[in-house]
Design an enzyme around this catalytic site. Structure first.
Site, PDB file in Angstrom:
ATOM      1  N   SER A 138       0.842  -1.193   0.000  1.00  0.00           N
ATOM      2  CA  SER A 138       0.000   0.000   0.000  1.00  0.00           C
ATOM      3  C   SER A 138       0.873   1.238   0.000  1.00  0.00           C
ATOM      4  CB  SER A 138      -0.876   0.013   1.249  1.00  0.00           C
ATOM      5  OG  SER A 138      -0.084   0.064   2.413  1.00  0.00           O
ATOM      6  N   ASP A 139       0.352   2.318  -0.552  1.00  0.00           N
ATOM      7  CA  ASP A 139       0.983   3.590  -0.278  1.00  0.00           C
ATOM      8  C   ASP A 139       0.748   3.854   1.208  1.00  0.00           C
ATOM      9  OD1 ASP A 139       2.301   5.964  -0.466  1.00  0.00           O
ATOM     10  OD2 ASP A 139       1.205   6.683  -2.214  1.00  0.00           O
ATOM     11  N   TRP A 140       1.578   4.710   1.800  1.00  0.00           N
ATOM     12  CA  TRP A 140       1.553   4.880   3.266  1.00  0.00           C
ATOM     13  C   TRP A 140       0.200   5.422   3.727  1.00  0.00           C
ATOM     14  CZ3 TRP A 140       5.360   2.600   1.455  1.00  0.00           C
ATOM     15  CH2 TRP A 140       6.371   2.086   2.270  1.00  0.00           C
ATOM     16  N   GLY A 141      -0.549   4.583   4.350  1.00  0.00           N
ATOM     17  CA  GLY A 141      -1.878   5.001   4.768  1.00  0.00           C
ATOM     18  C   GLY A 141      -2.937   4.741   3.709  1.00  0.00           C
ATOM     19  N   GLY A 142      -2.592   4.001   2.705  1.00  0.00           N
ATOM     20  CA  GLY A 142      -3.562   3.696   1.643  1.00  0.00           C
ATOM     21  C   GLY A 142      -4.516   2.570   2.006  1.00  0.00           C
TER      22      GLY A 142
END
Ligand SMILES: *[C@@H]1O[C@H](CO)[C@@H](O)[C@H](O)[C@H]1NC(C)=O
Ligand SMILES: *[C@@H]1O[C@H](CO)[C@@H](O)[C@H](O)[C@H]1NC(C)=O
Ligand SMILES: *[C@@H]1O[C@H](CO)[C@@H](O)[C@H](O)[C@H]1NC(C)=O
Ligand SMILES: *[C@@H]1O[C@H](CO)[C@@H](O)[C@H](O)[C@H]1NC(C)=O
Ligand SMILES: *[C@@H]1O[C@H](CO)[C@@H](O)[C@H](O)[C@H]1NC(C)=O
Ligand SMILES: *[C@@H]1O[C@H](CO)[C@@H](O)[C@H](O)[C@H]1NC(C)=O
Ligand SMILES: *[C@@H]1O[C@H](CO)[C@@H](O)[C@H](O)[C@H]1NC(C)=O
Length: 793
Positions: A297-301
């Site tokens: 995931s993108d950070w916090g995705g």
């Protein structure tokens, strides 16, 4: 909206189903298509396909053996990031000899780390149109990642953003708003990194085209990123034809290049978070593209634990509490133990996660050294940092900077560029000099004031910004050269009109350095220059009849006020060149080298020239972005609408002249030999052994240097495909003809693969090679194509 609401419901149902029944539904095999692809798109949304290793059979064996020895908890922990020295940290499995695995930003070099280089941005590298340099940049960058102890680089940016809007805050991290060129760039960038034994993470999958509303912002406090927002992230609503034709293509090339990892994006797709969207992850990526690696995931995705493990393989930042976006997957083992998630899914995710590690030999021949930096705290180990920079890297950075400089306007004769034996030069602009606090202080956060970023621009902001070890500013390098050449230099790093008037009027040439900042987290509001830049230019143009404009910009800026002014004798874009900025521009200014950069974007006159509303400002609680322009972005849009740009896609001047001649087309078959991994994209005419990427035709042409000095030219091939409502022309080949001496000719060959001449058929769900007449045109920009020929299929 109607449709996306329906799809959300369908997905919700599918998720509910997957939970209720054994998730391993049999897939319908259709042997007439590669990869056992099934007709019904929805049939293979769940479960996530299991990896088989593809061409990485040895690595697959190692990965599945070791994962077979892991407990549920160990598997779950392996794929869930924790806090540590790196931006992302897999704890590994110590008991089984799997070390901690380190993930670090970003696309212009390891970040945030000292002892590394700041490389030219993606857009800069694209402007070289030189595939060797695209590869070399990533190869050198990969070495620095590896030597810092990084296993997984969070780079490159392929199509996400591709550049649907000229305003998108991260376009400069990527390359071309064209799927063909973007795909070539992605391929070279992935192979470059991985040839240095660091894994690539191609990002951001998919249709991530704006920063505005990318997070579930709290509408009452839009700058806070909250765990559970009142607002959903922006939803990119894209139709199937556009997805296949425009946004997916570069990812297919990244898979072919063997990209170990992919990163899912922040946006929603048709109303579903990209990181738990089964259609794009399980179907498009893992089935159609046959991706064998892991998506992180993108950070916090990640916003939903259970839904995301059904689609992606790695949660970042996982359980790291230092992020405000919530922790996810800390309960993954419980979800398996209580039957909510099938153990096979977690097993497959763990295997996929370790595949690149074994394939790249990070377990044996290419073990990265120990990490000594601390990416969270001052960036340094107590006893300093590890300097891994090499002299040849510096030269590659410089060379990309020089080769990317795109000369857009130039006067004939004595004025303009190259500088014609001046006695006195005026240098103007804050973009000439150093940032006030020095370079070790990144512009975004980390205790450095925002205003620090007020000297020369060498890179954009956000996670794509790498800390330069130093910056050779334009002022440093021009002064050095002026001293050698006996030239007098005065400079004004101010927008004070009187000062600028004064020094410009007394000089043989006034060089104005212009800048425009772009950063992650924020889209540009317009393409206008800031007031200080405007008044600086006005003052110089008012006082000198030989004004040379050099721009450090992320993409198009509005230069209409000056472009036709006869006092402006030259305009060049130098993009974001990285640490060697001054060294890169001097050879072009002083004529040691002829410029050879070409626009990797269309340079419009105003924002209104571009497709409307490509940054959605829908401030509802679930903001929508309708991708209604379809494939018609950038030059496809200008061509379709008949809009005259200021400078067209592919355009760039030289100090010499070239001619293209002798276009020939031939049927020429060659089996694809570039697939490090093979995709399973369905196509008509699959015979069990051929590939969508086999070469089927070649176009050749001759490029001649008709001028008086050496130079390099980019020969470009554009194809018009048969059929209704097709783009006027599409780039399908480019070749940089380097170092052509005056009078010298060289033949260029463009290889056309079956895919390059195919279109996505949404009804059949397959690529088809349409019958009809094809036009092949060759020249040196998208609007200067003197040669053309046709062929019928
Ligand atoms: C949103 O922000 C407002 C104002 O700061 C605050 O009162 C509210 O609790 C926040 N809502 C959420 C869901 O965080
Ligand atoms: C979005 O929805 C449209 C309409 O249902 C569909 O054709 C398309 O495939 C979907 N796109 C993606 C990327 O899921
Ligand atoms: C399974 O475990 C998760 C995580 O602890 C919990 O949220 C969920 O309610 C559990 N489901 C069942 C069916 O027990
Ligand atoms: C640049 O930034 C520094 C630090 O914030 C500030 O002191 C200085 O005045 C700024 N200079 C200009 C020209 O804006
Ligand atoms: C242009 O030059 C004139 C004459 O020197 C001066 O009065 C005026 O202020 C200048 N304008 C700008 C924008 O520099
Ligand atoms: C061009 O520069 C000259 C000074 O060299 C000035 O007199 C003239 O007004 C300028 N022209 C424009 C259009 O600004
Ligand atoms: C582009 O091609 C034209 C002829 O079609 C030629 O006059 C010109 O020199 C070329 N430009 C460059 C930069 O090579």
């Amino acid at each position: 909206m109607q449709l996306s609401a329906l799809l959300t419901t369908a997905v919700a149902l599918a998720v509910a189903n997957a939970a209720a029944v054994d998730t391993h539904l049999p897939r319908q095999e259709d042997t007439s298509k590669p990869g056992g692809y099934t007709e019904d798109n929805n049939a293979d949304i769940y479960p996530s396909p299991m990896a088989n290793g593809g061409k990485w059979s040895d690595a697959y064996e190692k990965a599945s053996n070791i994962v077979g020895q892991m407990s549920v908890k160990e598997k779950a922990e392996l794929i869930t990031s924790v806090s540590g020295p790196c931006v992302g940290n897999s704890p590994g499995v110590e008991r089984l000899g799997i070390p901690k695995i380190c993930l670090m930003d970003g696309p212009t070099g390891p970040r945030p780390v000292h002892g590394v280089s700041q490389f030219p941005a993606g857009v800069t590298t694209a402007a070289t149109w030189d595939r060797d340099l695209m590869y070399k940049r990533s190869k050198h960058m990969g070495q620095e990642f590896f030597d810092q102890g990084v296993n997984i680089a969070l780079a490159p940016v392929a199509s996400g953003p591709i550049g649907r809007s000229p305003l998108a805050g991260r376009n400069w991290e990527g390359s071309f708003p064209d799927p063909y060129a973007n795909g070539r760039y992605a391929y070279e960038s992935v192979t470059g990194l991985q040839d240095s034994h660091v894994a690539a993470t191609t990002k951001h999958f998919i249709a991530y085209e704006q920063e505005t509303f990318r997070h579930p912002y709290n509408t009452s406090a839009p700058d806070d990123i909250v765990e559970v927002g009142e607002q959903q992230p922006i939803s990119s609503n894209v139709d199937d034809y556009t997805t296949h034709t425009l946004y997916l293509g570069p990812f297919a090339e990244a898979v072919r290049a063997g990209s170990g990892y992919m990163m899912c994006s922040y946006n929603e797709i048709n109303g579903t978070h990209a990181c738990n969207d089964p259609y794009t992850q399980n179907h498009l990526l893992k089935t159609e593209l046959n991706f064998q690696g892991a998506t992180q995931s993108d950070w916090g995705g990640v916003h939903l634990s259970k839904e995301s493990i059904e689609t992606i393989e790695v949660s970042t930042p996982g359980t790291d509490p230092s992020y405000k976006m919530g922790t996810f997957w800390s309960d993954l083992d419980e979800l398996v133990n209580n039957g909510t998630v099938a153990e096979d899914r977690v097993t497959d995710a763990a295997i996929r996660f370790l595949l690149p590690y074994y394939w790249l030999g990070q377990d044996e021949e290419h073990v990265p050294p120990e990490v000594i930096f601390n990416g969270n705290d001052g960036y340094d180990a107590p006893d300093g940092y590890r300097n891994v920079r090499k002299p040849e890297t510096r030269e590659t950075i410089r060379m990309i900077g020089t080769e990317s400089i795109t000369l857009l306007k130039n006067a004939e004769g004595e004025m303009g560029l190259p500088l014609n034996k001046p006695q006195r030069l005026a240098l103007i602009g804050s973009d000439l000099g150093d940032n006030m606090i020095g370079d070790g202080c990144p512009p975004n956060g980390n205790g450095c004031p925002e205003g620090n970023f007020n000297g020369t621009l060498t890179d954009g902001g956000g996670s794509g910004y790498a800390i330069p070890p130093y910056t050779v500013t334009p002022l440093d390098a021009i002064k050095k050269r002026a001293i050698e050449d006996g030239i007098e230099v005065s400079y004004a790093m101010t927008d004070d009109n009187e000062v600028i008037n004064e020094i410009s009027s007394r000089a043989d040439a006034a060089l104005v350095f212009i800048k425009n900042h772009a950063t992650e987290e924020e889209d540009r509001h317009d393409i206008d220059l800031t007031q200080d830049q405007i008044s600086m230019l006005d003052a110089a143009v008012n006082a000198s009849s030989n004004v040379i404009i050099v721009m450090h910009v992320p993409g198009v800026v509005n230069i209409e006020k000056w472009a036709d002014n006869e006092n402006v004798t030259a305009i060049a874009s130098a993009w974001y060149p990285g640490q060697e900025s001054g060294n890169a521009v001097v050879p072009i200014l002083f004529g040691d080298e002829s410029p050879s950069g070409k626009l990797p974007i269309t340079w419009g006159k105003t924002l209104d020239d571009y497709p409307p509303n490509t940054i959605s400002h829908d401030d509802s609680s679930s903001p929508q972005a309708e991708f209604s322009e379809g494939v018609y972005i950038d030059y496809r849009w200008f061509d379709k609408q008949g809009i005259e740009p200021r400078y067209e896609f592919g355009f760039g001047l030289s100090y010499t002249t070239f001619e293209c001649s002798d276009i020939k087309i031939a049927d020429n078959y060659k089996k694809d030999d570039k697939a490090i991994q093979e995709t399973a994209e369905p196509f008509e005419g699959f015979d069990g052994s051929n590939s969508l990427y086999d070469m089927i035709k070649t176009v050749t042409a001759t490029v001649t240097n008709t001028g008086e000095r050496e130079g390099s030219e980019v020969a470009q091939l554009y194809v018009t495909l048969p059929g209704e409502d097709m783009p006027v022309r599409e780039l399908k080949g480019f070749e940089k003809v380097k170092g052509l001496k005056a009078g010298e000719s060289r033949e260029v060959t463009f290889d056309l693969r079956l895919k390059d001449l195919s279109v996505w058929d949404v009804v059949k769900g397959t690529w088809v090679y349409p019958e009809g007449e094809y036009t092949f045109a060759v020249g040196n920009s998208s609007r200067n194509l003197p040669l053309s020929t046709t062929a019928t299929h």
